[in-house]
Design a protein around this motif. Structure first.
Motif, PDB file in Angstrom:
ATOM      1  N   GLY A 156       0.854  -1.198   0.000  1.00 27.06           N
ATOM      2  CA  GLY A 156       0.000   0.000   0.000  1.00 27.06           C
ATOM      3  C   GLY A 156       0.883   1.239   0.000  1.00 27.06           C
ATOM      4  O   GLY A 156       1.853   1.340  -0.754  1.00 27.06           O
ATOM      5  N   GLY A 157       0.585   2.164   0.907  1.00 25.26           N
ATOM      6  CA  GLY A 157       1.355   3.400   0.970  1.00 25.26           C
ATOM      7  C   GLY A 157       2.817   3.166   1.321  1.00 25.26           C
ATOM      8  O   GLY A 157       3.664   4.025   1.060  1.00 25.26           O
ATOM      9  N   SER A 158       3.121   2.022   1.917  1.00 28.09           N
ATOM     10  CA  SER A 158       4.506   1.740   2.284  1.00 28.09           C
ATOM     11  C   SER A 158       5.261   1.096   1.137  1.00 28.09           C
ATOM     12  O   SER A 158       6.399   0.634   1.309  1.00 28.09           O
ATOM     13  CB  SER A 158       4.522   0.842   3.523  1.00 28.09           C
ATOM     14  OG  SER A 158       3.864   1.499   4.580  1.00 28.09           O
ATOM     15  N   SER A 207       6.409  -0.250   7.526  1.00 29.85           N
ATOM     16  CA  SER A 207       5.019  -0.496   7.894  1.00 29.85           C
ATOM     17  C   SER A 207       4.641   0.450   9.015  1.00 29.85           C
ATOM     18  O   SER A 207       5.197   0.378  10.107  1.00 29.85           O
ATOM     19  CB  SER A 207       4.822  -1.945   8.348  1.00 29.85           C
ATOM     20  OG  SER A 207       3.488  -2.134   8.761  1.00 29.85           O
ATOM     21  N   LYS A 208       3.709   1.338   8.707  1.00 32.99           N
ATOM     22  CA  LYS A 208       3.291   2.315   9.721  1.00 32.99           C
ATOM     23  C   LYS A 208       2.851   1.588  10.998  1.00 32.99           C
ATOM     24  O   LYS A 208       3.222   1.953  12.092  1.00 32.99           O
ATOM     25  CB  LYS A 208       2.148   3.159   9.147  1.00 32.99           C
ATOM     26  CG  LYS A 208       1.723   4.287  10.030  1.00 32.99           C
ATOM     27  CD  LYS A 208       0.670   5.144   9.351  1.00 32.99           C
ATOM     28  CE  LYS A 208       0.004   6.033  10.377  1.00 32.99           C
ATOM     29  NZ  LYS A 208      -1.097   6.808   9.825  1.00 32.99           N
ATOM     30  N   THR A 209       2.089   0.511  10.824  1.00 30.88           N
ATOM     31  CA  THR A 209       1.553  -0.195  11.987  1.00 30.88           C
ATOM     32  C   THR A 209       2.463  -1.324  12.468  1.00 30.88           C
ATOM     33  O   THR A 209       2.389  -1.745  13.614  1.00 30.88           O
ATOM     34  CB  THR A 209       0.210  -0.836  11.615  1.00 30.88           C
ATOM     35  OG1 THR A 209       0.424  -1.633  10.433  1.00 30.88           O
ATOM     36  CG2 THR A 209      -0.850   0.216  11.323  1.00 30.88           C
ATOM     37  N   THR A 212       0.900  -5.297   9.559  1.00 29.48           N
ATOM     38  CA  THR A 212       0.296  -5.677   8.279  1.00 29.48           C
ATOM     39  C   THR A 212       0.758  -7.074   7.857  1.00 29.48           C
ATOM     40  O   THR A 212       1.963  -7.340   7.783  1.00 29.48           O
ATOM     41  CB  THR A 212       0.661  -4.628   7.211  1.00 29.48           C
ATOM     42  OG1 THR A 212       0.240  -3.364   7.705  1.00 29.48           O
ATOM     43  CG2 THR A 212      -0.010  -4.895   5.881  1.00 29.48           C
ATOM     44  N   THR A 215       3.413  -7.522   4.986  1.00 30.47           N
ATOM     45  CA  THR A 215       4.761  -7.023   5.252  1.00 30.47           C
ATOM     46  C   THR A 215       5.478  -7.869   6.294  1.00 30.47           C
ATOM     47  O   THR A 215       6.652  -8.220   6.122  1.00 30.47           O
ATOM     48  CB  THR A 215       4.660  -5.549   5.716  1.00 30.47           C
ATOM     49  OG1 THR A 215       3.966  -4.843   4.692  1.00 30.47           O
ATOM     50  CG2 THR A 215       6.013  -4.941   5.952  1.00 30.47           C
ATOM     51  N   GLY A 268      -0.723   6.576   5.502  1.00 29.67           N
ATOM     52  CA  GLY A 268       0.135   5.696   4.701  1.00 29.67           C
ATOM     53  C   GLY A 268       0.285   6.149   3.261  1.00 29.67           C
ATOM     54  O   GLY A 268       1.400   6.245   2.725  1.00 29.67           O
ATOM     55  N   GLN A 350      -4.325   4.157  -5.390  1.00 33.61           N
ATOM     56  CA  GLN A 350      -4.449   4.087  -3.923  1.00 33.61           C
ATOM     57  C   GLN A 350      -4.749   5.467  -3.345  1.00 33.61           C
ATOM     58  O   GLN A 350      -5.667   5.632  -2.538  1.00 33.61           O
ATOM     59  CB  GLN A 350      -3.183   3.534  -3.266  1.00 33.61           C
ATOM     60  CG  GLN A 350      -3.446   3.288  -1.769  1.00 33.61           C
ATOM     61  CD  GLN A 350      -2.218   3.282  -0.873  1.00 33.61           C
ATOM     62  OE1 GLN A 350      -1.124   3.641  -1.294  1.00 33.61           O
ATOM     63  NE2 GLN A 350      -2.405   2.884   0.362  1.00 33.61           N
ATOM     64  N   GLU A 354      -8.521   5.130  -2.251  1.00 30.25           N
ATOM     65  CA  GLU A 354      -8.583   4.820  -0.816  1.00 30.25           C
ATOM     66  C   GLU A 354      -9.038   6.069  -0.047  1.00 30.25           C
ATOM     67  O   GLU A 354      -9.633   5.976   1.015  1.00 30.25           O
ATOM     68  CB  GLU A 354      -7.211   4.338  -0.307  1.00 30.25           C
ATOM     69  CG  GLU A 354      -7.294   3.587   1.006  1.00 30.25           C
ATOM     70  CD  GLU A 354      -6.030   2.811   1.368  1.00 30.25           C
ATOM     71  OE1 GLU A 354      -5.948   1.610   1.060  1.00 30.25           O
ATOM     72  OE2 GLU A 354      -5.109   3.416   1.949  1.00 30.25           O
ATOM     73  N   GLN A 506      -9.658   4.902   6.134  1.00 35.31           N
ATOM     74  CA  GLN A 506      -9.809   3.845   5.126  1.00 35.31           C
ATOM     75  C   GLN A 506     -10.431   2.609   5.751  1.00 35.31           C
ATOM     76  O   GLN A 506      -9.904   1.518   5.670  1.00 35.31           O
ATOM     77  CB  GLN A 506      -8.469   3.499   4.431  1.00 35.31           C
ATOM     78  CG  GLN A 506      -7.294   3.087   5.340  1.00 35.31           C
ATOM     79  CD  GLN A 506      -6.686   4.239   6.070  1.00 35.31           C
ATOM     80  OE1 GLN A 506      -6.451   5.290   5.506  1.00 35.31           O
ATOM     81  NE2 GLN A 506      -6.437   4.050   7.360  1.00 35.31           N
ATOM     82  N   VAL A 509     -11.038  -1.046   4.147  1.00 32.61           N
ATOM     83  CA  VAL A 509     -10.097  -2.138   3.877  1.00 32.61           C
ATOM     84  C   VAL A 509     -10.110  -3.169   5.012  1.00 32.61           C
ATOM     85  O   VAL A 509      -9.458  -4.208   4.927  1.00 32.61           O
ATOM     86  CB  VAL A 509      -8.652  -1.608   3.667  1.00 32.61           C
ATOM     87  CG1 VAL A 509      -8.594  -0.652   2.494  1.00 32.61           C
ATOM     88  CG2 VAL A 509      -8.125  -0.931   4.925  1.00 32.61           C
TER      89      VAL A 509
HETATM   90  O1  F6P Z   1      -4.633  -1.007   2.772  1.00 33.29           O
HETATM   91  C1  F6P Z   1      -4.773  -0.400   4.000  1.00 33.29           C
HETATM   92  C2  F6P Z   1      -3.510   0.217   4.503  1.00 33.29           C
HETATM   93  O2  F6P Z   1      -3.733   0.577   5.823  1.00 33.29           O
HETATM   94  C3  F6P Z   1      -3.042   1.404   3.693  1.00 33.29           C
HETATM   95  O3  F6P Z   1      -3.705   2.572   3.988  1.00 33.29           O
HETATM   96  C4  F6P Z   1      -1.597   1.431   4.036  1.00 33.29           C
HETATM   97  O4  F6P Z   1      -0.877   2.227   3.150  1.00 33.29           O
HETATM   98  C5  F6P Z   1      -1.268  -0.036   3.943  1.00 33.29           C
HETATM   99  O5  F6P Z   1      -2.416  -0.680   4.470  1.00 33.29           O
HETATM  100  C6  F6P Z   1      -0.025  -0.475   4.651  1.00 33.29           C
HETATM  101  O6  F6P Z   1      -0.084  -0.244   6.036  1.00 33.29           O
HETATM  102  P1  F6P Z   1       1.192  -0.293   6.933  1.00 33.29           P
HETATM  103  O7  F6P Z   1       2.139   0.773   6.486  1.00 33.29           O
HETATM  104  O8  F6P Z   1       0.710  -0.068   8.328  1.00 33.29           O
HETATM  105  O9  F6P Z   1       1.828  -1.659   6.798  1.00 33.29           O
END
Ligand code: F6P
Length: 545
Positions: A156-158, A207-209, A212, A215, A268, A350, A354, A506, A509
């Motif tokens: 995704g954004g990453s 990965s922001k979180t 995921t 990832t 993201g 995206q 999104e 978002q 998703v």
């Molecule tokens: O697809 C949902 C999403 O949360 C996107 O908005 C984000 O870019 C992607 O998953 C990856 O998330 P993360 O950077 O937390 O792994």
């Protein structure tokens, strides 16, 4: 500082636009174009950007009414709130400050009473020294060899932002070879690592979180591979990580010196400017990464300070609303005339879909008008030989953005005029079309007899009147690409503000993710619970393998 909650279709200007649409609907762009007394209002000049909007189904009244709509929907108030740390991502209770991370350092933006600019600049200088040390070979791998390859692990954004920019700015590459692993498809990661030398490869987990599935699965697969090829202690030398989740990063075994934090007020899909762009910096060098930020910052200032009628993101957003909500166009195409930008449409899918693929308004009510556009596209001239038939002669009206550059990158490039002649010819053809009279004359000239002319002519007529925006930019550079991406980001924001939706969450998703984890458990335990009959039989078939 939250966004105002104005239903756009209840505004005066929306109603006027509805009435005005009936006047414009059947008018031809070519006639609108020739009757304009002020052609310069249909061309926006800014820095090295020349944006021609004159091939659109609009006249002065349309533009004025659309601008009135933006005013009635309090766009100026929304812009102020976004740039100044308003909690405009209300459903997640967050500020939206991707613009702050490309600051030129001269501003002050408070989050929770604290100016965030110093910490942004600190992270930037950490990216700079890490990039320089990896490229120079100061930072080495487990066996003391300099890195040759960098693998970005994210989705995704990453992934999409970094991969689009790295591909887009390949001409400006550093000596490091970039790779991207995103899909949870194990074949993807194995295909990428099969030819890599573990001793000289650096992995950047983004990965922001840091939760995921895709990832983390790919990172673990790569970690096992690295440990099997080198040693347990190679992990701390070969992995860097970018995340807000410092606890999980620590558990993974990343060396704290290789950890790059990010803030939860950066979404993201808007994060390539932050440490999420580490792979970009490694792939093109920090100076070029910094120029990318400079280009975006310049567009931010243009967006903040320019009156709406000359404001590029505002005008493009309003035109898109005109087609989406009045002409009922379902899709928009983006066609860059440079092979380097082949991932731009995917990135924009995206960013746009999104963000604005929402059906509940900011008052919590279902909307009764269309929101987010479907975005698609590919590079010119490849797309001319693929889907342009439908744009020229199909039944659907598809507004297109044509993006082209006056100068090529290679001095030896002798084909640029050919590329650009296609660029100009296509927008002209889409607008002008080809009349039956012209078709008949051409067929007679070719020597066809009357009956052949009559049976063929209808197929060769082009209705024309297909709208396009032409974005003509001097050259593809880190700075111009930064401005271009920021331009689309602001266009998304303007549309979200006017549609009265929240562009920065978002939730849509989540459902698929939740169900996938339940299904995975069932597959692993070989025990299918009660799904619908279709899913049950598919799962049975999968497990019978
Ligand atoms: O697809 C949902 C999403 O949360 C996107 O908005 C984000 O870019 C992607 O998953 C990856 O998330 P993360 O950077 O937390 O792994």
């Amino acid at each position: 500082m939250s966004l105002k909650k104005i239903n756009p279709i209840k505004t005066k200007s929306w109603n006027k636009l509805k009435a005005h649409f009936n006047e414009i609907e059947n008018k031809e762009i070519k006639n609108l174009l020739s009757s304009r007394s002020n052609p310069s209002s249909f061309s926006l000049e800014w820095n090295d950007f020349n944006i021609d909007i004159s091939k659109n189904r609009v006249d002065n009244t349309t533009l004025n009414l659309l601008i009135d709509l933006a005013k009635e929907c309090k766009l100026d108030d929304a812009i102020f709130k976004q740039f100044n740390g308003g909690i405009i991502n209300e459903t997640e209770k967050r500020e939206v400050l991707h613009t702050a991370i490309r600051t030129d350092g001269n501003e002050k933006i408070n989050v929770d009473g604290q100016n965030v600019i110093p910490s942004i600049l600190e992270t930037r200088s950490k990216i700079e020294s890490f990039t320089n040390d990896v490229i120079s070979g100061n930072i080495k791998g487990y066996n003391n060899k300099p890195f040759t390859d960098v693998v970005n692990i994210g989705i995704g954004g990453s992934d999409l932002g970094p991969v689009m920019v790295v591909e887009g700015l390949k001409y400006y590459s550093s000596r490091l070879k970039p790779h991207f692993v995103s899909n949870v498809d194990g074949d993807h990661v194995l295909e990428i690592i099969k030819d890599l030398n573990p001793e000289t490869t650096l992995f950047v987990i983004v990965s922001k979180t840091f939760t995921t599935q895709e990832t983390i699965s790919n990172a673990n697969t790569i970690k096992d591979w690295l440990v099997s090829k080198l040693n347990d202690s190679a992990v701390s030398k070969h992995f860097a990580a970018v995340s807000t989740n410092l606890t999980e990063i620590k558990k993974f075994g990343i060396n704290p010196k290789m950890v790059f934090s990010m803030n939860d007020w950066v979404g993201g899909r808007f994060s390539l400017w932050s440490s999420v762009g580490l792979s970009i910096s490694l792939a093109i060098g920090y100076d070029n990464f910094n120029k990318l930020l400079t280009g975006a910052n310049k567009m931010d200032k243009h967006f903040q300070k320019t009156e709406f009628k000359n404001n590029i993101p505002v005008v493009l957003a309003l035109l898109s609303i005109w087609y989406n909500n009045f002409f009922k166009c379902e899709t928009e195409a983006v066609i860059p005339y440079t092979q380097y930008l082949n991932r731009l449409p995917a990135y924009l899918q995206q960013a746009i879909m999104e963000s604005n693929g929402k059906s509940i308004d900011r008052n919590g009510n279902p909307v009764d008008y269309q929101t987010g556009n479907i975005i698609w596209g590919d590079t010119g001239t490849n797309s001319q030989h693929a889907f342009f038939q439908l744009i020229h002669q199909g039944t659907k009206l598809i507004p297109c953005d044509f993006i082209g550059f006056k100068k090529p990158l290679f001095k030896e490039n002798t084909q640029h005029d050919k590329l650009m002649s296609n660029f100009f010819a296509q927008t002209e053809a889409l607008m002008m079309g080809k009349s039956e009279k012209a078709v008949v004359e051409e067929l007679i000239k070719m020597g066809l007899d009357e009956s052949d002319v009559n049976s063929l002519k209808a197929y060769k007529v082009f209705e024309g009147n297909r709208p396009t925006n032409t974005l003509l930019i001097d050259q593809l550079s880190p700075e111009s690409l930064g401005s271009l991406i920021a331009m689309y980001e602001h266009k998304i924001f303007v549309q979200g503000v006017i549609w009265n939706i929240y562009s920065y969450d978002q939730w849509g998703v989540e459902l698929g993710k939740q169900l996938a984890s339940k299904v995975l458990q069932e597959i692993e335990n070989k025990k299918i619970s009660n799904h619908d009959s279709s899913t049950n039989s598919l799962l049975k078939s999968y497990l019978s393998n």
